[in-house]
Design an enzyme around this catalytic site. Structure first.
Site, short mmCIF file in Angstrom:
data_model
loop_
_atom_site.label_atom_id
_atom_site.label_comp_id
_atom_site.label_asym_id
_atom_site.label_seq_id
_atom_site.Cartn_x
_atom_site.Cartn_y
_atom_site.Cartn_z
N ALA A 66 36.80 -22.43 -6.54
CA ALA A 66 37.71 -22.36 -5.51
C ALA A 66 37.47 -22.35 -3.99
O ALA A 66 38.54 -22.39 -3.37
CB ALA A 66 38.16 -20.87 -5.86
N GLY A 67 36.26 -22.07 -3.69
CA GLY A 67 35.98 -21.87 -2.27
C GLY A 67 36.29 -23.27 -1.51
O GLY A 67 36.07 -24.38 -2.09
N GLY A 78 39.37 -21.90 -0.53
CA GLY A 78 40.39 -21.26 -1.11
C GLY A 78 41.98 -21.68 -0.68
O GLY A 78 42.89 -21.13 -1.01
N GLY A 79 41.90 -22.87 0.08
CA GLY A 79 43.27 -23.64 0.19
C GLY A 79 44.05 -23.62 -1.01
O GLY A 79 45.17 -23.37 -1.20
N LYS A 80 43.63 -24.44 -1.75
CA LYS A 80 44.26 -24.98 -3.16
C LYS A 80 44.46 -23.71 -3.74
O LYS A 80 45.60 -23.46 -4.71
CB LYS A 80 43.45 -25.95 -3.88
CG LYS A 80 43.40 -27.27 -3.22
CD LYS A 80 42.63 -28.39 -4.14
CE LYS A 80 42.15 -29.42 -3.36
NZ LYS A 80 40.94 -29.28 -2.29
N GLU A 94 34.16 -18.91 -7.74
CA GLU A 94 33.58 -19.36 -6.82
C GLU A 94 32.14 -18.66 -6.93
O GLU A 94 31.82 -17.81 -7.00
CB GLU A 94 34.16 -18.92 -5.39
CG GLU A 94 33.10 -19.42 -4.17
CD GLU A 94 32.51 -20.89 -4.20
OE1 GLU A 94 31.52 -20.94 -3.98
OE2 GLU A 94 33.33 -21.71 -4.23
N ASP A 103 29.59 -18.89 -11.93
CA ASP A 103 29.04 -20.12 -12.39
C ASP A 103 30.21 -20.81 -13.13
O ASP A 103 30.29 -20.39 -14.37
CB ASP A 103 27.99 -20.25 -12.89
CG ASP A 103 27.43 -21.91 -12.98
OD1 ASP A 103 28.22 -22.81 -12.88
OD2 ASP A 103 26.13 -21.81 -13.21
N ASP A 149 38.27 -28.70 -8.91
CA ASP A 149 38.09 -29.49 -7.64
C ASP A 149 36.51 -29.43 -7.41
O ASP A 149 36.20 -28.39 -6.73
CB ASP A 149 38.81 -28.53 -6.35
CG ASP A 149 38.83 -29.34 -4.96
OD1 ASP A 149 38.21 -30.61 -5.06
OD2 ASP A 149 39.04 -28.70 -3.97
N CYS A 197 37.21 -34.80 -3.21
CA CYS A 197 37.43 -35.21 -1.89
C CYS A 197 36.56 -36.37 -1.69
O CYS A 197 35.90 -36.43 -0.51
CB CYS A 197 37.58 -34.28 -0.71
SG CYS A 197 38.21 -34.97 0.92
#
Length: 471
Positions: A289-290, A292-294, A313, A339, A356, A409
């Site tokens: 998650a980190g 945290g935008g998505k 996270e 984890d 992600d 990304c």
């Protein structure tokens, strides 16, 4: 390229002070040098280090713009400047002290990619050298930068880069400031995609616009428009601050009802939320998650249908960033430090899962200029097992009929489709689906079934998404 048509007034800054012997260094250049040193010597991140330095030095307006261009441009073009400097220094660059090399790179950027008077650029860098490294280093800096100033950027490229006919990739590595291995990976990933390799590299050298997201149910694009933003091209929740500026001044951003998020990042999260699932659809998971935008966008979406997001996270300080992004979103959403490769929940617990995964970040070179020189092919190989383990865990975590979005990304083929193919080859309970219909109105998505976004085609980071359905 924006680096070649900058927005600064360094010529006036320097020429107004000519003849003042032993004066102190220009404050803006000193801040820029300290940020570059923090990035190159300490492994810092340019955006974080620069924002902190600008606040502490209380630089704003034209000074902040000059400093930003000097930092990002120097880091972006670092490898190219090193090629030129190697021809201008009487010793190997490896034998120069790193702090001296960074000064020479800063000077080279002003001379070759910024509209700074050559006398002013050399004089200011000599003064900065005296202040930071001592008098005896000033002679070398003066001599080398004068050599650099004798040619334009195009002339240096012509003199120092291989010819296009002899070695196209080698030429582009110098002319467009990308490591050779990165260009080769991009060339593989582009395949028959619209646009070309040179267009992609040029787009990577354009500083990105500040893109905002209006979190559903909490804000909207009209509200952001009232703060000077215009609607983004593809995302119904996206808006762009065309004039730049500090997004933190916008009330919706300051309160967490909106956030700063690249449009590509928005699109892959929206694609996961739009995929069809049968039956229950109220329990979503963000496995990595980190910061945290998505997570925030997904939480706002699932909250509108009475559901809940669980965000995982592994690092506590990044989990805190996720909590900060979720602070304005109502509902019983959870942020857990853990984890993602070792689930503590039963298999099949979630309806939708976002994986992600950690990657090289080669898709965000516009906003992380230092990454292109910091990353190596070894990073791709070392990250691969973790990426496969996380995708495997995501498929195990989703219920039958549910969907997983594998996102990176990075457009590097060994971080995208190769990971998906490797994991699916080991399982008989999941399959790849065509994701292109989940990006309505977005052109040039390729042959599918996965989706690769591109800076030169879509104006986004080079985000990748593969949609996987559990049998």
């Amino acid at each position: 390229m924006s680096d070649r048509t900058p927005r600064n007034r360094g010529a006036q800054r320097g020429s107004a002070q000519r003849g003042q012997a032993q004066r102190g260094p220009d404050r803006v250049r000193k801040v820029a040098y300290q940020v570059v040193r923090q990035v190159t010597a300490e492994g810092g991140y340019a955006n974080l280090a620069l924002n902190k330095a600008l606040r502490e030095a209380r630089l704003g307006g034209r000074d902040a713009a000059f400093c930003t261009e000097l930092v990002h441009g120097t880091l972006r073009w670092q490898g190219t400047y090193d090629v030129f400097l190697a021809r201008s220094v009487s010793r190997r660059l490896e034998d120069l002290d790193p702090e001296l090399l960074d000064l020479l790179r800063l000077g080279s950027h002003q001379l070759l990619n910024m509209r700074v008077d050559s006398y002013a650029a050399v004089s200011e860098m000599v003064t900065l050298t005296r202040s930071e490294l001592g008098q005896k280093r000033t002679g070398l800096v003066n001599a080398v930068l004068r050599k650099i100033s004798q040619r334009s950027l195009e002339q240096w490229i012509s003199a120092a880069a291989p010819s296009i006919e002899e070695d196209l990739i080698g030429h582009l590595a110098v002319a467009e400031a990308h490591p050779r291995w990165v260009i080769e990976a991009f060339d593989r990933a582009l395949g028959d995609a619209a646009g070309g390799l040179e267009d992609l590299l040029a787009a990577d050298n354009e500083p990105p616009r500040v893109t905002l997201v209006a979190r559903p149910g909490l804000s909207d694009v009209d509200e952001l428009g009232g703060a000077g933003a215009v609607p983004a091209r593809w995302s119904p929740y996206g808006a762009v601050l065309e004039g730049g500026g500090d997004p933190g001044r916008i009330e919706a951003v300051a309160t967490g009802r909106a956030g700063v998020q690249d449009e590509g990042s928005q699109l892959v999260a929206l694609a996961l939320a739009a995929a069809k699932v049968e039956g229950e659809d109220s329990n979503w998971l963000d496995l990595c998650a980190g910061p945290g935008g998505k997570s925030a966008l997904l939480a706002a979406l699932v909250d509108q249908q009475g559901g809940r997001l669980t965000a995982i996270e592994p690092l506590k300080h990044r989990a805190d960033l996720v909590r900060g992004n979720l602070r304005a979103i109502p509902g019983d959403h959870k942020v857990l430090v853990g984890d993602g490769t070792k689930p503590t929940w039963p298999a099949g617990s979630f309806d939708r899962v976002l994986a992600d995964v950690p990657c090289t970040g080669l898709g965000a070179l516009r906003r992380r200029p230092e990454a292109r020189w910091r990353r190596t092919p070894d990073d791709v190989r070392e990250l691969r097992p973790l990426q496969e383990d996380l995708l495997d865990s995501a498929i195990t975590s989703v219920r039958a009929g549910g969907v997983v979005a594998y996102v990176t990304c990075s457009p590097h083929p060994d971080e995208t489709r190769a990971v998906v193919d490797a994991v699916l080859a080991r399982r008989n309970d999941a399959s790849l689906e065509d994701a292109r219909d989940l990006f309505p109105g977005v052109p040039d998505l390729g042959a599918g079934p996965d989706v690769q976004l591109w800076p030169h085609l879509h104006g986004t980071d080079a985000m990748y998404l593969a949609l996987i359905r559990k049998a």
